[in-house]
Design a protein around this motif. Sequence first.
Motif, PDB file in Angstrom:
ATOM      1  N   SER A 198       0.588  -1.043   0.008  1.00  0.00           N
ATOM      2  CA  SER A 198       0.045   0.100   0.076  1.00  0.00           C
ATOM      3  C   SER A 198       0.976   1.373  -0.026  1.00  0.00           C
ATOM      4  N   PHE A 199       2.224   1.361   0.361  1.00  0.00           N
ATOM      5  CA  PHE A 199       2.959   2.433   0.425  1.00  0.00           C
ATOM      6  C   PHE A 199       4.193   2.294  -0.099  1.00  0.00           C
ATOM      7  N   MET A 200       4.422   1.455  -1.007  1.00  0.00           N
ATOM      8  CA  MET A 200       5.603   1.056  -1.748  1.00  0.00           C
ATOM      9  C   MET A 200       6.076   2.494  -2.724  1.00  0.00           C
ATOM     10  N   PRO A 201       7.006   2.729  -2.995  1.00  0.00           N
ATOM     11  CA  PRO A 201       7.540   4.086  -3.495  1.00  0.00           C
ATOM     12  C   PRO A 201       7.342   4.384  -4.901  1.00  0.00           C
ATOM     13  N   VAL A 202       6.855   3.403  -5.552  1.00  0.00           N
ATOM     14  CA  VAL A 202       6.362   3.340  -7.000  1.00  0.00           C
ATOM     15  C   VAL A 202       4.872   3.145  -7.421  1.00  0.00           C
ATOM     16  N   PRO A 203       4.487   3.646  -8.166  1.00  0.00           N
ATOM     17  CA  PRO A 203       2.954   3.616  -8.471  1.00  0.00           C
ATOM     18  C   PRO A 203       2.724   2.065  -8.909  1.00  0.00           C
ATOM     19  N   ILE A 204       1.835   1.547  -8.315  1.00  0.00           N
ATOM     20  CA  ILE A 204       1.485   0.042  -8.987  1.00  0.00           C
ATOM     21  C   ILE A 204       0.148   0.054  -9.092  1.00  0.00           C
ATOM     22  N   TYR A 205      -0.227  -0.593 -10.491  1.00  0.00           N
ATOM     23  CA  TYR A 205      -1.570  -0.593 -11.145  1.00  0.00           C
ATOM     24  C   TYR A 205      -1.608  -1.991 -11.497  1.00  0.00           C
ATOM     25  N   LEU A 206      -3.149  -2.425 -11.313  1.00  0.00           N
ATOM     26  CA  LEU A 206      -3.478  -3.711 -11.624  1.00  0.00           C
ATOM     27  C   LEU A 206      -4.611  -3.696 -12.757  1.00  0.00           C
ATOM     28  N   THR A 207      -4.448  -4.654 -13.611  1.00  0.00           N
ATOM     29  CA  THR A 207      -5.323  -4.896 -14.788  1.00  0.00           C
ATOM     30  C   THR A 207      -5.718  -6.177 -14.821  1.00  0.00           C
ATOM     31  N   ASN A 208      -7.020  -6.765 -15.401  1.00  0.00           N
ATOM     32  CA  ASN A 208      -7.659  -7.935 -15.314  1.00  0.00           C
ATOM     33  C   ASN A 208      -7.455  -8.078 -16.986  1.00  0.00           C
ATOM     34  N   SER A 209      -6.789  -8.505 -17.644  1.00  0.00           N
ATOM     35  CA  SER A 209      -6.709  -8.661 -19.087  1.00  0.00           C
ATOM     36  C   SER A 209      -7.871  -9.627 -19.700  1.00  0.00           C
ATOM     37  N   ALA A 210      -8.515 -10.520 -18.962  1.00  0.00           N
ATOM     38  CA  ALA A 210      -9.568 -11.288 -19.239  1.00  0.00           C
ATOM     39  C   ALA A 210     -10.836 -10.559 -19.320  1.00  0.00           C
ATOM     40  N   GLU A 211     -10.795  -9.449 -18.905  1.00  0.00           N
ATOM     41  CA  GLU A 211     -12.195  -8.597 -18.931  1.00  0.00           C
ATOM     42  C   GLU A 211     -12.307  -7.841 -20.144  1.00  0.00           C
ATOM     43  N   GLY A 212     -11.162  -7.403 -20.817  1.00  0.00           N
ATOM     44  CA  GLY A 212     -11.135  -6.480 -21.800  1.00  0.00           C
ATOM     45  C   GLY A 212     -10.934  -5.216 -21.387  1.00  0.00           C
ATOM     46  N   PRO A 213     -10.955  -4.079 -22.237  1.00  0.00           N
ATOM     47  CA  PRO A 213     -10.885  -2.730 -21.914  1.00  0.00           C
ATOM     48  C   PRO A 213     -12.076  -2.120 -21.323  1.00  0.00           C
ATOM     49  N   GLN A 214     -11.846  -1.401 -20.038  1.00  0.00           N
ATOM     50  CA  GLN A 214     -12.892  -0.737 -19.485  1.00  0.00           C
ATOM     51  C   GLN A 214     -12.957   0.657 -19.480  1.00  0.00           C
ATOM     52  N   TYR A 215     -14.084   1.205 -19.729  1.00  0.00           N
ATOM     53  CA  TYR A 215     -14.333   2.815 -20.141  1.00  0.00           C
ATOM     54  C   TYR A 215     -14.905   3.668 -18.891  1.00  0.00           C
ATOM     55  N   GLU A 216     -14.708   4.723 -19.330  1.00  0.00           N
ATOM     56  CA  GLU A 216     -15.358   5.928 -18.501  1.00  0.00           C
ATOM     57  C   GLU A 216     -15.663   7.267 -19.237  1.00  0.00           C
ATOM     58  N   THR A 217     -16.621   7.894 -18.738  1.00  0.00           N
ATOM     59  CA  THR A 217     -17.140   9.098 -19.507  1.00  0.00           C
ATOM     60  C   THR A 217     -16.525  10.481 -18.609  1.00  0.00           C
ATOM     61  N   ILE A 218     -16.079  11.281 -19.588  1.00  0.00           N
ATOM     62  CA  ILE A 218     -15.589  12.397 -18.781  1.00  0.00           C
ATOM     63  C   ILE A 218     -16.121  13.731 -19.508  1.00  0.00           C
ATOM     64  N   TYR A 340       7.069  -1.447   8.732  1.00  0.00           N
ATOM     65  CA  TYR A 340       7.457  -1.430   7.156  1.00  0.00           C
ATOM     66  C   TYR A 340       9.069  -1.391   7.224  1.00  0.00           C
ATOM     67  N   ASN A 341       9.410  -1.792   6.028  1.00  0.00           N
ATOM     68  CA  ASN A 341      10.754  -1.537   5.804  1.00  0.00           C
ATOM     69  C   ASN A 341      11.110  -0.778   4.365  1.00  0.00           C
ATOM     70  N   ASN A 342      11.516   0.378   4.245  1.00  0.00           N
ATOM     71  CA  ASN A 342      11.492   1.033   3.160  1.00  0.00           C
ATOM     72  C   ASN A 342       9.974   1.047   2.280  1.00  0.00           C
ATOM     73  N   GLN A 343       8.893   1.118   3.257  1.00  0.00           N
ATOM     74  CA  GLN A 343       7.608   1.444   2.832  1.00  0.00           C
ATOM     75  C   GLN A 343       7.148   0.150   2.140  1.00  0.00           C
ATOM     76  N   VAL A 344       7.916  -1.153   2.719  1.00  0.00           N
ATOM     77  CA  VAL A 344       7.370  -2.311   2.267  1.00  0.00           C
ATOM     78  C   VAL A 344       6.651  -3.008   3.432  1.00  0.00           C
ATOM     79  N   PHE A 345       5.675  -3.577   3.675  1.00  0.00           N
ATOM     80  CA  PHE A 345       4.840  -4.001   4.920  1.00  0.00           C
ATOM     81  C   PHE A 345       5.731  -5.409   5.087  1.00  0.00           C
ATOM     82  N   ILE A 346       6.105  -5.441   6.263  1.00  0.00           N
ATOM     83  CA  ILE A 346       6.658  -6.558   6.892  1.00  0.00           C
ATOM     84  C   ILE A 346       5.655  -7.444   7.861  1.00  0.00           C
ATOM     85  N   ALA A 347       5.010  -6.778   8.880  1.00  0.00           N
ATOM     86  CA  ALA A 347       4.098  -7.562   9.868  1.00  0.00           C
ATOM     87  C   ALA A 347       3.511  -6.680  10.719  1.00  0.00           C
TER      88      ALA A 347
END
Length: 694
Positions: A198-218, A340-347
């Motif tokens: 949750s607090f690692m120093p680089v942005p982490i993104y998650l995608t489900n490739s089985a679902e295909g593309p997701q959309y939003e309206t702006i 945490y150790n360097n923003q990595v959760f330990i326990a």
Amino acid sequence: MAKTGSLTINSENIFPIIKKWLYSDHDIFYRELISNGCDAITKLKKLELMGEFEKPEDLEYKIQITVNPNDKTIIVEDNGLGMTEAEVDEYINQIAFSGAQAFMEKYKDKANEDQIIGHFGLGFYSAFMVADKVTIDTLSYQKDAVPVHWESDGGTSYEMGEGDKKESGTKITLYLNEDSTEFSNEYRAREVIEKYCSFMPVPIYLTNSAEGPQYETIEKDELTDKDTIVETIVEEAKTEEKEKEDGTKEVVEVSPAKEKYKILKRPVALNDVHPLWNKHPNECTDEEYKAFYRKVFMDYKEPLFWIHLNMDYPFNLKGILYFPKINMEYDSLEGVIKLYNNQVFIADNIKEVIPEFLMLLKGVIDCPDLPLNVSRSALQNDGFVKKISDYITKKVADKLSGMCKTDRETYEKYWDDINPFIKFGCIKDEKFQEKMKDYIIFKNLEGKYLTLPECIDENKEKHPNTVFYVTDEKEQSQYINMFKKEGMDAVILSHNIDTPFISQMEQKNENLKFVRIDADVTDLFKETGEEDEEKAKEEAEALTAAFRKALGNDKLEVKAEKLKDASVAAMITVSEESRRMQDMMKMYNMYGMDPSMFGGAGESLVLNRNHPLVQYVLNHKDGQNTDTICQQLYDLAKLSHGSLTPERMTGFIARSNVIMLIMAGEKTAAALEAKEEAQPEAGAPEAASEEKAE
């Protein structure tokens, strides 16, 4: 001649151990692979700072996780510095050769170890706990580097050759075994990543490739250059027919025409790369602290206050400790300290770092200097850890003592909530007790907060070196009233922790005694003046015999006194020693044991010889109503001291009805029959059951 040589490790023997036993939780592979990706990006950033890498303008550092539950695969990809074939051979094909360690050794004069997470070079192999096959596609940031493809079916053999990766970084693909397919589920993946990363120093993104593309309206004004427009949606102007002043109607435009855009859904990072604990305390607002508390601990009761830890020397440690508001009746006193150790959760709640008493709090601590074991799941036994623990204890004590000295009003406001933490800390930690001993306060019967010397001073003329206390203001109201009439004071100690705490206070302060107000009847409450001692002794013996007979309890301790307050007929006292022993037995679930076996005197029934009902018993030892009066006086004394057993309560209610019938003059057969039912049977099974309950 003795044979000499070097020890060797056979990978065929050690690899199954790594796969099965290196990590206690199999979901931890997500943390290890993402940590490796963070390291790769952090190293590249450092090379950029040192002028050894020129970052493209459009490059945004990130880690992309792609799950596919249909294919049962997971892809972990970073755009960090990547690897050459020689580096893959060195860091992947040789077990426990840490790339982070080699990098820091190479650049030790140009960079510090900040944010480099890896230490042992074993994290990658955690993938084989869940995967039958693992592939690596990597391309080094170095000029003219050749992409590398590596794969292994989970044994000790691998294939490595030229790959087809076009951009620098590393892509690891896991082909999950049948027991681990749950980790390719998007929601399970999200749960694990948010737990560890949750607090690692680089942005982490998650995608489900089985679902295909997701959309939003702006809206149009929300559109950016990074958005991929799929469709332009034109909304026509909205109109309304309105009546004018002259009665005619016209069509007017209510909302103008506007364009909206259907775009590929914008990726949202699962983690916060700048956690609050990394900020300087002066940069944080109260609302930020509260929002962070709600987010991390899912607790929507506001914390009382917090301590922001920020230390650079002699070790690097940051964190935030919260004092939560606890409902003592329902809430557990167990808190959560996330390490945490360097923003990595330990326990959670690692006792080597967090002093035991502070585990009642909630908070986060991040210490890059922690000596972790190989799996990064626990600490190695190290004297350095004790220094960290001592530092945390000192900071908490400094915060609390400082608040007491500079903002006594706020300290008193929080005291009822925080005193269990402080008292538990004093019991468990000698250094904490030494720092806090002058800042322990007690609330008296008037709601005023006093220090220990002030408490002793309150009763010094009548009871020197004695602090009287109350554990339940309702149950002990009779005794409280007697104390107030005599100008005596007492403090309120209603928490379970108070029994062992006051024992410690007595050990630390010579001649000091804590006594509950119902432990005995002091001389202050008795009538003064000369009295025929022989007559007093005879009356005491007669009353003892009468009450033992009526209650069917030959062991009942009875005391007969002449009290100043003639309105009090009978009361129960329990010796301080015996009551503390009973409390201890309850605390350790030692129910059913007789406290007298430890030397406790048990409870006593105190009768006031100045009261008319007690005099009636003395003058009518064999009277028709004597047993009823004795039983009623005893039960009333027990009720004023606490509660009755179910058997006694049943008898008390029935007996009370009989007494009211007699008072009403209803000398009917029904009244007399009810009276017979209210009397205890011969052999007093009721008293025996009560004695067992006691």
